[in-house]
Design a protein around this motif. Structure first.
Motif, PDB file in Angstrom:
ATOM      1  N   PRO A  67      -1.022   3.833  -3.483  1.00 34.80           N
ATOM      2  CA  PRO A  67      -1.157   1.804  -3.665  1.00 34.80           C
ATOM      3  C   PRO A  67       0.367   0.883  -3.397  1.00 34.80           C
ATOM      4  CG  PRO A  67      -0.794   3.484  -5.940  1.00 34.80           C
ATOM      5  CD  PRO A  67      -0.856   4.272  -4.614  1.00 34.80           C
ATOM      6  N   ASN A  68       1.558   1.605  -3.376  1.00 34.61           N
ATOM      7  CA  ASN A  68       2.366   1.115  -3.506  1.00 34.61           C
ATOM      8  C   ASN A  68       2.771   1.040  -1.784  1.00 34.61           C
ATOM      9  OD1 ASN A  68       3.918   1.472  -5.774  1.00 34.61           O
ATOM     10  ND2 ASN A  68       4.508   3.743  -4.978  1.00 34.61           N
ATOM     11  N   VAL A  69       1.490   1.231  -0.691  1.00 39.24           N
ATOM     12  CA  VAL A  69       1.814   0.807   0.447  1.00 39.24           C
ATOM     13  C   VAL A  69       1.000  -0.107   0.862  1.00 39.24           C
ATOM     14  CG1 VAL A  69       2.002   1.694   2.781  1.00 39.24           C
ATOM     15  CG2 VAL A  69       3.455   2.240   1.091  1.00 39.24           C
ATOM     16  N   ASN A  70      -0.811   0.523   0.257  1.00 37.06           N
ATOM     17  CA  ASN A  70      -1.375  -0.053   0.646  1.00 37.06           C
ATOM     18  C   ASN A  70      -1.495  -1.342   0.869  1.00 37.06           C
ATOM     19  OD1 ASN A  70      -1.957   2.421   1.492  1.00 37.06           O
ATOM     20  ND2 ASN A  70      -3.274   3.155   0.192  1.00 37.06           N
ATOM     21  N   ASN A  71      -2.107  -2.336   1.729  1.00 38.52           N
ATOM     22  CA  ASN A  71      -2.094  -3.737   1.316  1.00 38.52           C
ATOM     23  C   ASN A  71      -2.591  -4.324   2.785  1.00 38.52           C
ATOM     24  OD1 ASN A  71      -0.349  -5.431   3.569  1.00 38.52           O
ATOM     25  ND2 ASN A  71       0.963  -2.968   2.484  1.00 38.52           N
ATOM     26  N   GLU A  72      -3.503  -5.686   2.193  1.00 37.78           N
ATOM     27  CA  GLU A  72      -3.338  -6.738   3.579  1.00 37.78           C
ATOM     28  C   GLU A  72      -3.028  -7.742   3.256  1.00 37.78           C
ATOM     29  OE1 GLU A  72      -8.151  -8.195   5.494  1.00 37.78           O
ATOM     30  OE2 GLU A  72      -8.038  -6.350   3.527  1.00 37.78           O
ATOM     31  N   LEU A  73      -2.199  -8.873   4.936  1.00 39.10           N
ATOM     32  CA  LEU A  73      -1.828  -9.608   4.019  1.00 39.10           C
ATOM     33  C   LEU A  73      -2.141 -10.581   4.767  1.00 39.10           C
ATOM     34  CD1 LEU A  73       0.571 -11.880   3.448  1.00 39.10           C
ATOM     35  CD2 LEU A  73       1.790 -10.802   5.873  1.00 39.10           C
ATOM     36  N   SER A  74      -3.043 -12.163   4.443  1.00 35.12           N
ATOM     37  CA  SER A  74      -3.251 -12.552   5.249  1.00 35.12           C
ATOM     38  C   SER A  74      -2.694 -14.698   6.095  1.00 35.12           C
ATOM     39  CB  SER A  74      -4.736 -13.321   5.526  1.00 35.12           C
ATOM     40  OG  SER A  74      -5.514 -14.696   5.372  1.00 35.12           O
ATOM     41  N   PHE A  75      -2.147 -14.837   6.768  1.00 33.96           N
ATOM     42  CA  PHE A  75      -1.336 -15.813   7.110  1.00 33.96           C
ATOM     43  C   PHE A  75      -1.488 -16.898   8.078  1.00 33.96           C
ATOM     44  CE2 PHE A  75       2.715 -16.961   9.846  1.00 33.96           C
ATOM     45  CZ  PHE A  75       3.093 -18.607   8.549  1.00 33.96           C
ATOM     46  N   THR A  76      -2.180 -17.903   7.085  1.00 29.84           N
ATOM     47  CA  THR A  76      -2.621 -19.349   8.060  1.00 29.84           C
ATOM     48  C   THR A  76      -1.608 -20.138   8.064  1.00 29.84           C
ATOM     49  OG1 THR A  76      -3.293 -20.012   5.996  1.00 29.84           O
ATOM     50  CG2 THR A  76      -5.389 -18.738   7.097  1.00 29.84           C
ATOM     51  N   GLN A  77      -1.736 -20.762   9.065  1.00 32.89           N
ATOM     52  CA  GLN A  77      -0.413 -21.673   9.532  1.00 32.89           C
ATOM     53  C   GLN A  77      -0.997 -22.614  10.387  1.00 32.89           C
ATOM     54  OE1 GLN A  77       4.312 -21.471  10.385  1.00 32.89           O
ATOM     55  NE2 GLN A  77       2.916 -20.923  12.443  1.00 32.89           N
TER      56      GLN A  77
END
Length: 676
Positions: free
Chosen positions: A475-485
């Motif tokens: 859980p310390n590594v698993n992630n999802e990032l959304s970057f809108t520009q």
């Protein structure tokens, strides 16, 4: 939806700087335009060629930078009678001559058995704000990829991980056919484009306001091949080299008076090696910790690149173009790494790490554009739309076996990790660019642009838990990032030639940016909206006889990328982690350059001195911890200064022999007060 009102500036780019200008349109006996007719001016005293050019699809050609004097005009085209015009004279009072339409007649009763057409393309060409390297026939990179090709370009370097730097600076904007593209982003993306698919590479080290301001070091524009010859044309290239390196390229086009269809396919296959050796010494309290890492492995790469498109000639002055470009590449890295950890010179433990790292990337660009050429060569209007989509899947399987110094297993001798990373990119670009030649000495450009992008990165890691004897997620590594520009901009540039040897252009770009990185797992958002001004100025003094001295200034920006903002760590080695910083701000750069260029018939020399001042510089920071781990992250520092000297020379003693040498030396100074 955000709406941003752009005010179009009326001071803008480039200029048509010349002494004399000749305009002519070449037609056949049926009043159809003749493309690629050769129009030349001959010295009246000895009939030597002074200057020339080729007609466009409209049959028109404009020849600039004509010295004052008396000439004979010569127009030639295969299968037609040569056409001559006597008594063409240029002076301060007669600087511009328009010959209007000239009709050529076909040769009669001629038998043509074989025709061999040869042409020379200079290795390097320069204009007021960029250098162009014509690499389409570079035999040294046949069968190679774009990264090998870039390593042959002066002041450009590509490291083993595919990171590109220009003049020692890794903040470079990579464009494909002048547009942002998913084909040029992502790990290994550039390596997946074969060199055989490239026509030329353009370097813009100090861009004017017409270009997007991104990239501290400047812009590298990769231009893919696109055939435009009349009739039906096909060419096939196959290459092979030792160490299992194969490649091929097929180019085709069919062109009529109203339509040009073209297609190009390139393939590349390579089996190589990837070996890394690393040593690190750390002082923790009173203990000196020494880590030695030795990795031996293989690196397999395979790629496909395709470009298909059509140009529709609505009239002599209007063209609509549509095209699609795409890449598909696989990369598989395998390796065995042995790690030795010593305390104060005594071996504490060692472990073996087996790695399997396959990744796959695919991308596609869809383009549509419209071009209108104004009457009497007064400029043009170009409207373009691009949709660029790319996705990448990267898998890492790692197994570790731990041993005592005597070779016996540790209490917990086995570790297992399985990592999966995905990245999805979607960018839409719309632009309108206007060029207006007010006179033979003044040119004004203006433009509008909108870039809307979304970048989604996800990371999933699971490992072997020795206590539960199960594979569990981390859980310390698993992630999802959304970057809108979203970036909306307008630019304007004014160009003027004050005298025969003195020309300048000044401009400014206005830009409003809306950016929002969002951590989907934690629902955290880090919105950052900002308005920026980007002025530019270019001055050139001289001519081809004495050489040209050029001076330029531009303001630029380097925006944080998605991986630089993501705070969750990623790694393929548990002792060397990477994580981003969501609080990063853009860095701004003031760039200055002074140079000189001289071209002789077989020799050219280009030298320059450059200076860059960077405010809020984004700097890679590496932190070390007592447990032996190191974490690489990013931070804004106060400022930095870069001073460098560049020297480029080309020499072609024969048409088939081209030589190039380049020297780039620079010094960087950094003020390292980190902004938290």
């Amino acid at each position: 939806m955000r709406i941003f009102l752009l005010v179009l500036m009326t001071s803008l780019i480039g200029t048509s700087f010349s002494q004399g200008i000749l305009e002519v349109r070449v037609m056949d006996e049926k009043d159809n335009p003749i493309e690629y007719a050769n129009v030349r001016l001959l010295d009246k005293s000895d009939s030597s060629v002074v200057i020339g050019g080729y007609t466009l699809s409209s049959g028109r050609v404009t020849i600039e930078s004509i010295p004052y004097g008396d000439f004979i005009g010569e127009i030639t085209f295969f299968g037609y009678q040569n056409y001559y015009i006597n008594n063409i004279s240029f002076s301060k009072s007669d600087k511009k001559i328009n010959l209007n339409e000239i009709q050529m007649s076909k040769l009669k009763n001629q038998n043509f058995e074989e025709v061999v057409i040869e042409g020379k393309t200079p290795l390097m060409e320069s204009s007021i704000d960029k250098r162009t390297y014509n690499v389409g026939e570079d035999m040294t990179t046949m069968g190679g990829g774009l990264t090998e090709l870039l390593n042959n370009i002066p002041s450009v370097e590509v490291d083993n991980d595919g990171n590109v730097s220009l003049r020692g600076n890794g903040s470079v904007t990579i464009l494909i056919d002048g547009r942002p593209s998913a084909m040029s982003s992502g790990d290994g993306a550039l390596e997946g484009i074969p060199a055989s698919a490239i026509e030329r590479i353009e370097l813009v080290t100090n861009p004017s306001a017409k270009y997007d301001p991104d990239g501290t070091a400047g812009i590298i524009n990769i231009v893919l091949k696109k055939k435009k010859l009349r009739g039906i044309n096909l060419n096939v290239d196959l290459t092979a080299a030792s160490e299992k390196l194969f490649g091929g390229n097929v180019g085709f086009n069919a062109r009529t008076e109203k339509v040009n269809f073209y297609a190009n396919y390139s393939f590349r296959y390579r089996e190589g090696y990837r070996n890394n050796f690393n040593e690190r010494t750390s002082l923790i309290n009173d203990t000196t910790v020494f880590l030695e890492q030795n990795r031996l492995g293989t690196d397999f790469r395979r790629s496909h690149t395709v470009k298909v498109g059509s140009d529709f000639f609505i009239s002599d002055r209007q063209v609509i173009g549509i095209s699609a470009s795409g890449t598909y590449n696989d990369r598989i890295r395998r390796g065995d790494q042995v790690n030795y950890e010593s305390f104060n010179g005594d071996l504490n433990k060692y472990w073996e790490r087996d790695m399997y790292d396959p990744r796959n990337r695919q991308s596609i660009d869809l383009n549509a554009d419209y071009k209108l050429d104004f009457k009497e060569e007064k400029g043009n209007l170009i409207i373009a739309f691009t949709q660029s989509i790319g996705d990448e899947l990267s898998i890492g399987e790692f197994e570790e076996y731990y041993y005592n110094p005597d070779g016996t297993p540790l209490d917990n001798p086995y570790q297992f990790q399985n990592q999966e990373r995905t990245e999805y990119e979607n960018t839409f670009t719309a632009s309108a660019d206007l060029i207006r030649n007010v006179s033979d000495k003044i040119r004004i450009d203006a433009g509008l642009k909108a870039i809307i992008s979304e970048d989604i990165e996800s990371n999933y890691l699971e490992y072997y838990d020795s206590i539960s004897d199960m594979i569990v997620p981390d859980p310390n590594v698993n992630n999802e990032l959304s970057f809108t520009q979203e970036i909306y901009s307008a630019y304007g540039i004014f160009g003027h030639q004050l005298a025969d040897r003195f020309k300048y252009q000044v401009g400014v770009r206005l830009e409003q940016a809306f950016s929002e990185p969002r951590l989907i797992n934690t629902n955290e958002s880090f919105e950052n909206n900002y308005f920026s001004l980007f002025p530019s100025a270019h001055v050139v003094y001289g001519d081809k006889k004495m050489g040209e001295i050029f001076l330029s200034y531009s303001r630029r920006i380097n925006r944080p990328r998605a991986h630089e903002l993501n705070p969750f760590p990623t790694y393929s080695d548990p002792l060397n982690l990477r994580q981003g910083n969501p609080a990063l701000s853009p860095e701004y750069i003031n760039s200055y350059e002074l140079g000189y260029e001289k071209i002789w018939p077989k020799l050219s020399l280009t030298s320059s001195i450059y200076f860059k001042e960077t405010v809020d510089r984004i700097q890679r920071i590496r932190q070390f911890y007592d447990d032996g781990r190191s974490v690489t992250t990013y931070a804004n520092v106060d400022e930095s200064y870069d001073l460098g000297v560049e020297l480029i020379g080309t020499y072609s003693p024969f048409d088939w022999w081209k030589n190039m040498i380049s020297i780039n030396a620079f010094e960087s100074r950094l003020a390292a007060n980190i902004n938290e």
